[in-house]
Motif scaffolding. Structure first.
Motif, mmCIF file in Angstrom:
data_model
loop_
_atom_site.group_PDB
_atom_site.id
_atom_site.type_symbol
_atom_site.label_atom_id
_atom_site.label_comp_id
_atom_site.label_asym_id
_atom_site.label_seq_id
_atom_site.Cartn_x
_atom_site.Cartn_y
_atom_site.Cartn_z
ATOM 1 N N ASP A 199 9.917 2.886 1.725
ATOM 2 C CA ASP A 199 10.768 3.983 1.243
ATOM 3 C C ASP A 199 12.069 3.442 0.656
ATOM 4 O O ASP A 199 12.533 3.891 -0.400
ATOM 5 N N LYS A 200 12.658 2.469 1.341
ATOM 6 C CA LYS A 200 13.914 1.885 0.859
ATOM 7 C C LYS A 200 13.686 1.155 -0.465
ATOM 8 O O LYS A 200 14.506 1.249 -1.392
ATOM 9 N N LEU A 201 12.577 0.423 -0.572
ATOM 10 C CA LEU A 201 12.292 -0.304 -1.805
ATOM 11 C C LEU A 201 12.073 0.661 -2.968
ATOM 12 O O LEU A 201 12.563 0.425 -4.086
ATOM 13 N N LEU A 202 11.357 1.762 -2.743
ATOM 14 C CA LEU A 202 11.159 2.748 -3.802
ATOM 15 C C LEU A 202 12.485 3.356 -4.243
ATOM 16 O O LEU A 202 12.704 3.586 -5.438
ATOM 17 N N TRP A 203 13.376 3.604 -3.298
ATOM 18 C CA TRP A 203 14.693 4.137 -3.652
ATOM 19 C C TRP A 203 15.455 3.130 -4.504
ATOM 20 O O TRP A 203 16.068 3.492 -5.519
ATOM 21 N N LEU A 204 15.419 1.857 -4.112
ATOM 22 C CA LEU A 204 16.121 0.825 -4.868
ATOM 23 C C LEU A 204 15.523 0.635 -6.264
ATOM 24 O O LEU A 204 16.258 0.424 -7.236
ATOM 25 N N ILE A 205 14.201 0.729 -6.384
ATOM 26 C CA ILE A 205 13.566 0.601 -7.699
ATOM 27 C C ILE A 205 14.017 1.728 -8.618
ATOM 28 O O ILE A 205 14.334 1.506 -9.796
ATOM 29 N N ALA A 206 14.071 2.949 -8.085
ATOM 30 C CA ALA A 206 14.517 4.088 -8.902
ATOM 31 C C ALA A 206 15.975 3.910 -9.326
ATOM 32 O O ALA A 206 16.340 4.151 -10.488
ATOM 33 N N ALA A 207 16.832 3.477 -8.382
ATOM 34 C CA ALA A 207 18.245 3.266 -8.711
ATOM 35 C C ALA A 207 18.403 2.108 -9.690
ATOM 36 O O ALA A 207 19.236 2.170 -10.608
ATOM 37 N N MET A 208 17.617 1.062 -9.518
ATOM 38 C CA MET A 208 17.654 -0.082 -10.427
ATOM 39 C C MET A 208 17.333 0.336 -11.853
ATOM 40 O O MET A 208 18.033 -0.039 -12.801
ATOM 41 N N ARG A 265 0.832 -1.206 0.000
ATOM 42 C CA ARG A 265 0.000 0.000 0.000
ATOM 43 C C ARG A 265 0.865 1.254 0.000
ATOM 44 O O ARG A 265 0.507 2.276 -0.581
ATOM 45 N N HIS A 266 2.027 1.158 0.616
ATOM 46 C CA HIS A 266 2.943 2.293 0.680
ATOM 47 C C HIS A 266 3.753 2.448 -0.597
ATOM 48 O O HIS A 266 4.147 3.564 -0.946
ATOM 49 N N VAL A 267 3.995 1.342 -1.306
ATOM 50 C CA VAL A 267 4.898 1.362 -2.451
ATOM 51 C C VAL A 267 4.200 1.503 -3.790
ATOM 52 O O VAL A 267 4.558 2.365 -4.622
ATOM 53 N N VAL A 268 3.209 0.648 -4.049
ATOM 54 C CA VAL A 268 2.633 0.521 -5.399
ATOM 55 C C VAL A 268 2.150 1.839 -5.986
ATOM 56 O O VAL A 268 2.426 2.134 -7.162
ATOM 57 N N PRO A 269 1.444 2.690 -5.231
ATOM 58 C CA PRO A 269 0.967 3.948 -5.838
ATOM 59 C C PRO A 269 2.074 4.877 -6.315
ATOM 60 O O PRO A 269 1.819 5.781 -7.118
ATOM 61 N N THR A 305 17.485 10.635 5.294
ATOM 62 C CA THR A 305 16.114 11.159 5.268
ATOM 63 C C THR A 305 15.618 11.069 3.842
ATOM 64 O O THR A 305 16.048 11.834 2.980
ATOM 65 N N PRO A 306 14.692 10.112 3.535
ATOM 66 C CA PRO A 306 14.240 9.937 2.174
ATOM 67 C C PRO A 306 13.466 11.148 1.692
ATOM 68 O O PRO A 306 12.831 11.867 2.483
ATOM 69 N N PRO A 307 13.522 11.448 0.393
ATOM 70 C CA PRO A 307 12.775 12.572 -0.141
ATOM 71 C C PRO A 307 11.281 12.339 -0.020
ATOM 72 O O PRO A 307 10.807 11.208 0.027
ATOM 73 N N ALA A 308 10.523 13.425 0.050
ATOM 74 C CA ALA A 308 9.064 13.325 0.141
ATOM 75 C C ALA A 308 8.513 12.695 -1.117
ATOM 76 O O ALA A 308 8.991 12.945 -2.219
ATOM 77 N N LEU A 309 7.496 11.846 -0.948
ATOM 78 C CA LEU A 309 6.868 11.190 -2.085
ATOM 79 C C LEU A 309 5.947 12.173 -2.803
ATOM 80 O O LEU A 309 5.381 13.072 -2.201
ATOM 81 N N ASP A 310 5.815 11.989 -4.117
ATOM 82 C CA ASP A 310 4.919 12.825 -4.901
ATOM 83 C C ASP A 310 3.470 12.548 -4.527
ATOM 84 O O ASP A 310 3.126 11.434 -4.187
#
Length: 244
Positions: free
Chosen positions: A213-222, A126-130, A239-244
C-alpha cells in the motif's frame, strides 16, 4: 532466585524483540541468553551467504501471472559481491535486456539476505503489480545485486521508474527483512538521496501488504511530482484508500 530486573525493563520486553533486561550470571550473560545470541548471529551470517533460488522465485512469479527474466551483476560470486560492492551495482550484460520505454520496472535483488527475498518479494509484488497504472516491464530477478543495479537495468530498459526489492543486512533480531527503493527515471549515477525507501518488510515488521500500500502511494505521488528522494515526502494517509 528472585529476578531483580526492574519492572519497567521487564515490561519493555513485551514491545520489542531487542535484547533488553537479559540479566546476568556473574560478569556475563545467563547461559540461555548467550546461546540465543549465538544462534541469532549464526542465522544472520547464514542469511548473508545464502544463495537466491532464481528458478523457484521465477516459478512463483509465473504462478502469480507475472513474466520475469533473470540477470546477473558483474560480481561473479558471493565472495566478490561482499568484497566489491561496486561490481554489484553494474549489470553484466546490458545487451540482453529488453526495452520497456516508459514502463514501471520492478527489480528483485538478493542483496544481503536472499532469505528475505525468497520469503516476501512475491507477496509484495502480487499486492502491487496489478494496481500499477500503465505499462509494467517484466520483473527482473538479479543475482549478486546492490540497490544501484536497478539504475543500470532501468537505464538499459528505458524505464520510467524502478522499484528495487532487496534483502536488507540481517540484524540479530531479524534475518529476513526486505527493503524497497523507488527511483524516478533510473540511470547510472543516481544517489541514495534520489530514492525513497521502505524498510523492515516482514511479518513481524511492516507486513508485505502494508508495504505494498505504501509503495503504491509513493508510485502515484512520484508520477504526479515526477521525482523521488528527499523531495518526495511520505505523507500517506493513516488509512490508505481502497484499491480499484
Amino acid at each position: 532466585m528472585q529476578d531483580s530486573t526492574p519492572a519497567r525493563w521487564i515490561d519493555l520486553r513485551r514491545f520489542t524483540p531487542a535484547r533488553v533486561a537479559l540479566g546476568r550470571a556473574g560478569n556475563g550473560l545467563p547461559t540461555a541468553a548467550h546461546l540465543e545470541f549465538q544462534a541469532a548471529h549464526a542465522a544472520a551470517r547464514d542469511a548473508v551467504h545464502a544463495a537466491l533460488d532464481v528458478a523457484a522465485l521465477s516459478a512463483e512469479l509465473s504462478a502469480a501471472g507475472m513474466v520475469s527474466l533473470a540477470v546477473h551483476s558483474e560480481a561473479a560470486d558471493r565472495r566478490t559481491y561482499l568484497l566489491r560492492p561496486d561490481l554489484g551495482r553494474r549489470l553484466r550484460d546490458r545487451a540482453a535486456i529488453p526495452f520497456a520505454p516508459g514502463a514501471m520496472l520492478f527489480v528483485v535483488c538478493d542483496g544481503l539476505s536472499a532469505i528475505a527475498v525468497q520469503r516476501h518479494a512475491v507477496s509484495l509484488l502480487r499486492h502491487v503489480v496489478p494496481h500499477v497504472p500503465g505499462p509494467v516491464a517484466p520483473i527482473v530477478v538479479a543475482e549478486q545485486g546492490r540497490v544501484a543495479l536497478g539504475d543500470d537495468i532501468g537505464e538499459a530498459m528505458q524505464a520510467e521508474a524502478v522499484a528495487v526489492l532487496i534483502g536488507e543486512r540481517p540484524g540479530l533480531s531479524a534475518a529476513d527483512s526486505l527493503g524497497v527503493y523507488l527511483t524516478w527515471q533510473p540511470r547510472r549515477g543516481r544517489t541514495d538521496a534520489e530514492r525513497n525507501c521502505i524498510s523492515n518488510i516482514r511479518p513481524d515488521g511492516l507486513p508485505p501488504e502494508a508495504a505494498g500500500d505504501k509503495l503504491l502511494w509513493l508510485i502515484a505521488a512520484m508520477r504526479r511530482l515526477r521525482l523521488t528522494g528527499v523531495a518526495l515526502k511520505d505523507e500517506q494517509p493513516a488509512t490508505p484508500p481502497a484499491l480499484d
